[in-house]
Motif scaffolding. Structure first.
Motif, PDB file in Angstrom:
ATOM      1  N   UNK A  14       0.858  -1.192   0.000  1.00  0.00           N
ATOM      2  CA  UNK A  14       0.000   0.000   0.000  1.00  0.00           C
ATOM      3  C   UNK A  14       0.893   1.241   0.000  1.00  0.00           C
ATOM      4  N   UNK A  15       1.378   1.650  -1.167  1.00  0.00           N
ATOM      5  CA  UNK A  15       2.373   2.719  -1.209  1.00  0.00           C
ATOM      6  C   UNK A  15       1.842   4.117  -0.908  1.00  0.00           C
ATOM      7  N   UNK A  16       0.523   4.303  -0.891  1.00  0.00           N
ATOM      8  CA  UNK A  16      -0.019   5.632  -0.583  1.00  0.00           C
ATOM      9  C   UNK A  16      -1.263   5.462   0.276  1.00  0.00           C
ATOM     10  N   UNK A  17      -1.185   6.006   1.491  1.00  0.00           N
ATOM     11  CA  UNK A  17      -2.319   6.002   2.419  1.00  0.00           C
ATOM     12  C   UNK A  17      -2.476   7.417   2.947  1.00  0.00           C
ATOM     13  N   UNK A  18      -3.680   7.938   2.869  1.00  0.00           N
ATOM     14  CA  UNK A  18      -3.947   9.292   3.358  1.00  0.00           C
ATOM     15  C   UNK A  18      -5.179   9.297   4.250  1.00  0.00           C
ATOM     16  N   UNK A 163       1.318  -2.941   8.887  1.00  0.00           N
ATOM     17  CA  UNK A 163       0.621  -4.210   8.733  1.00  0.00           C
ATOM     18  C   UNK A 163       0.670  -4.742   7.316  1.00  0.00           C
ATOM     19  N   UNK A 164       0.602  -6.067   7.149  1.00  0.00           N
ATOM     20  CA  UNK A 164       0.639  -6.668   5.810  1.00  0.00           C
ATOM     21  C   UNK A 164      -0.657  -6.476   5.033  1.00  0.00           C
ATOM     22  N   UNK A 165      -1.767  -6.317   5.749  1.00  0.00           N
ATOM     23  CA  UNK A 165      -3.066  -6.096   5.114  1.00  0.00           C
ATOM     24  C   UNK A 165      -3.721  -4.901   5.797  1.00  0.00           C
ATOM     25  N   UNK A 166      -4.193  -3.969   4.982  1.00  0.00           N
ATOM     26  CA  UNK A 166      -4.824  -2.768   5.520  1.00  0.00           C
ATOM     27  C   UNK A 166      -6.189  -2.630   4.863  1.00  0.00           C
ATOM     28  N   UNK A 167      -7.217  -2.504   5.670  1.00  0.00           N
ATOM     29  CA  UNK A 167      -8.576  -2.332   5.172  1.00  0.00           C
ATOM     30  C   UNK A 167      -9.048  -0.916   5.449  1.00  0.00           C
ATOM     31  N   UNK A 168     -10.014  -0.474   4.659  1.00  0.00           N
ATOM     32  CA  UNK A 168     -10.564   0.861   4.852  1.00  0.00           C
ATOM     33  C   UNK A 168     -11.086   1.045   6.274  1.00  0.00           C
ATOM     34  N   UNK A 221      -3.230   0.645  -3.577  1.00  0.00           N
ATOM     35  CA  UNK A 221      -2.359  -0.524  -3.514  1.00  0.00           C
ATOM     36  C   UNK A 221      -1.295  -0.472  -4.600  1.00  0.00           C
ATOM     37  N   UNK A 222      -0.421  -1.473  -4.622  1.00  0.00           N
ATOM     38  CA  UNK A 222       0.753  -1.440  -5.499  1.00  0.00           C
ATOM     39  C   UNK A 222       0.393  -1.599  -6.965  1.00  0.00           C
ATOM     40  N   UNK A 223      -0.858  -1.964  -7.257  1.00  0.00           N
ATOM     41  CA  UNK A 223      -1.300  -2.077  -8.650  1.00  0.00           C
ATOM     42  C   UNK A 223      -2.077  -0.841  -9.115  1.00  0.00           C
TER      43      UNK A 223
END
Length: 254
Positions: A14-18, A163-168, A221-223
């Motif tokens: 998840x390269x961008x989280x705001x 974390x390896x998995x991040x949910x909204x 995410x990375x895609x």
């Protein structure tokens, strides 16, 4: 917009989280986040008084968000153009040259596939700054000014971003703290002490006059799958939320 935290390229999945809280007077009319009829690629809320926005993202893969800079006599001055138009300019025109003197003091984040950038008009060096991977924050001081609410918000986001998995849903609970800072730890930004105190919490509710009107979350995410959630509030509490998903180039990976 008065509190923004960004995790940029700290998590490979998840390269961008705001997470961003917009604070405003309750009576000021606003439209919920949606695509604009006059700029169909632009997804943003809208200030219906000045027709600008505090945060937006485009289907072409650009993002921008701002906060007001609050310090000293310029805090109360008037300027020819609402700062909300600066966000539109960053998103649509992608050109911020020779415009900064027209706006009240501001901080601006913006991003595209080339990278994440910061700019302001209240420091001697107001040139574009290219940001390296890390966790960043803005409130109403300069970039990463260590006001208590911002320090805590960055710590909270950093913990989740590990974390390896991040949910909204993991992100919705952040930046909801209504605790104010003790008076002896408050900054002096040129406003009365009761306002300094009220504005020192992450989530603001002040006498039914002013408060956090919206929270926006962006999870990319990375895609390039980019989820966006806007949660809205008024003086009585939670009003509702909207969800969007777009496919765009990953910020900083072009």
């Amino acid at each position: 917009m008065c509190l923004i935290t960004i995790s940029y390229q700290t998590n490979p999945q998840y390269p961008f989280i705001l997470i961003a809280n917009r604070d405003e007077f309750y009576p000021r009319p606003s439209a919920a986040m949606d695509y604009w009829h006059d700029h169909p690629q632009l997804l943003a809320g809208r200030d219906l008084e000045q027709k600008g926005t505090w945060l937006g993202i485009t289907q072409a893969g650009r993002f921008a968000a701002l906060t007001n800079y609050r310090n000293g006599p310029k805090t109360l001055q008037t300027f020819p153009i609402s700062r909300g138009h600066l966000v539109i300019q960053a998103l649509i025109e992608a050109d911020l040259a020779d415009t900064q003197e027209n706006y009240a003091p501001f901080n601006l984040f913006y991003a595209d596939k080339r990278g994440l950038y910061y700019r302001n008009n209240h420091q001697d060096n107001d040139a574009e700054q290219t940001l390296t991977p890390g966790t960043y924050g803005l409130c109403n001081g300069a970039l990463d000014t260590p006001w208590p609410k911002l320090v805590t918000a960055k710590e909270q986001l950093t913990k989740i971003a590990l974390g390896p998995v991040i949910a909204m849903d993991d992100l919705k609970s952040l930046m909801t703290d209504t605790t104010t800072t003790p008076d002896n730890e408050l900054p002096d930004t040129g406003i009365p002490i009761q306002w300094e105190s009220a504005l020192s919490s992450q989530f603001i509710k002040f006498k039914g006059e002013y408060g956090t009107r919206a929270k926006t979350i962006i999870l990319q995410d990375q895609r390039g799958k980019t989820q966006i959630c806007e949660m809205r509030y008024d003086a009585s509490g939670f009003l509702g939320e909207s969800h969007f998903e777009i496919q765009i180039p990953v910020f900083g990976k072009g």
